[in-house]
Write a protein that holds these residues in place. Sequence first.
Motif, PDB file in Angstrom:
ATOM      1  N   ASP A  84       0.808  -1.221   0.000  1.00 33.42           N
ATOM      2  CA  ASP A  84       0.000   0.000   0.000  1.00 33.42           C
ATOM      3  C   ASP A  84       0.842   1.273   0.000  1.00 33.42           C
ATOM      4  O   ASP A  84       0.312   2.367   0.157  1.00 33.42           O
ATOM      5  N   HIS A 196       0.461   2.875  -9.062  1.00 34.58           N
ATOM      6  CA  HIS A 196       0.453   1.710  -8.183  1.00 34.58           C
ATOM      7  C   HIS A 196       0.978   0.475  -8.902  1.00 34.58           C
ATOM      8  O   HIS A 196       0.661   0.218 -10.066  1.00 34.58           O
ATOM      9  N   CYS A 211      -9.583  -0.848 -10.518  1.00 31.70           N
ATOM     10  CA  CYS A 211      -9.648   0.336  -9.664  1.00 31.70           C
ATOM     11  C   CYS A 211     -10.667   1.301 -10.270  1.00 31.70           C
ATOM     12  O   CYS A 211     -10.657   1.548 -11.484  1.00 31.70           O
ATOM     13  N   PHE A 218      -5.827  -4.621 -10.799  1.00 34.73           N
ATOM     14  CA  PHE A 218      -4.868  -5.020  -9.774  1.00 34.73           C
ATOM     15  C   PHE A 218      -5.409  -6.240  -9.033  1.00 34.73           C
ATOM     16  O   PHE A 218      -6.628  -6.497  -9.044  1.00 34.73           O
ATOM     17  N   ASN A 222      -5.140  -6.052  -3.164  1.00 38.17           N
ATOM     18  CA  ASN A 222      -4.638  -4.677  -3.106  1.00 38.17           C
ATOM     19  C   ASN A 222      -5.728  -3.688  -2.706  1.00 38.17           C
ATOM     20  O   ASN A 222      -5.461  -2.498  -2.525  1.00 38.17           O
ATOM     21  N   CYS A 235      -7.179   1.690  -5.772  1.00 35.46           N
ATOM     22  CA  CYS A 235      -5.813   1.294  -5.424  1.00 35.46           C
ATOM     23  C   CYS A 235      -5.249   2.321  -4.435  1.00 35.46           C
ATOM     24  O   CYS A 235      -5.794   3.426  -4.282  1.00 35.46           O
TER      25      CYS A 235
END
Length: 254
Positions: A84, A196, A211, A218, A222, A235
């Motif tokens: 993150d 990201h 996202c 992703f 995540n 994200c």
Amino acid sequence: MIGTEACTVYVFDITTMGGTVFNCGLRSLLESESPVKLMFDCRDASDTLHKMHVTWLGHVVDLQILEKMQWQKNPNNRSRNRKDVVYPLQGLATCLRRIPKNIDRKCTPSYTNCEENARPKESEKHLKWAQRPLNDFLKAYWAATTLNLFTMYGFFKEGLDMGKVSRISDKYVNYFRSYKEFPPDTDYIFHSYLPHNILTEGSSSSPVLQCTGCRKDFPRDNFDEYFIRKKTQMCPVCRQVNRDIRRIASAAES
């Protein structure tokens, strides 16, 4: 601009020369496997070349990526293995200041001095960059921008796996041009953070979700499960951008 290690810089002024210059060897050079192209934040240039000039920029080493990978491998960087983590992007001048003064810069001119001389007032920006013939300040600025990339490359590549650098740079060069059309809310695409997962290699066993900010896919792990249930998953980078948007809006109201 194209520079050589012999300290020569060639400026291809597409505004003056027109798109036909791409049919006279420039496209072949930009698409070729050799030589390696050193660039600093290649995303916008790659997207423009593809969508406006039918040129698929290839075999790039992006020095913004190189600098970030060098910083990430620092053993004192405790966040380097977190999923993150959000990395703010550094500009060219900031990255150059990280290079010790005793490093041999060959014929590299001072980027900072050239940038200050070339930088127009906001009200004159369009006029100054559109002016032809190009003035000496802009020529010096472009030369400094190009030649400093060789110094940066020599310094930041130390200790890195250049095969990995090349693969990550390929992801970066394709980041903007992979969008057929940009989403309506481009704040989640054009921002001051490293995208990201751009430094991550390998596949994940986790299912893939999109996202809702940048519209990139992703691994599910995540995202926060709470927002997945609400179908508003973002994200980590887009969550940070969203916080920035709300903070700016709040400051404007107060």
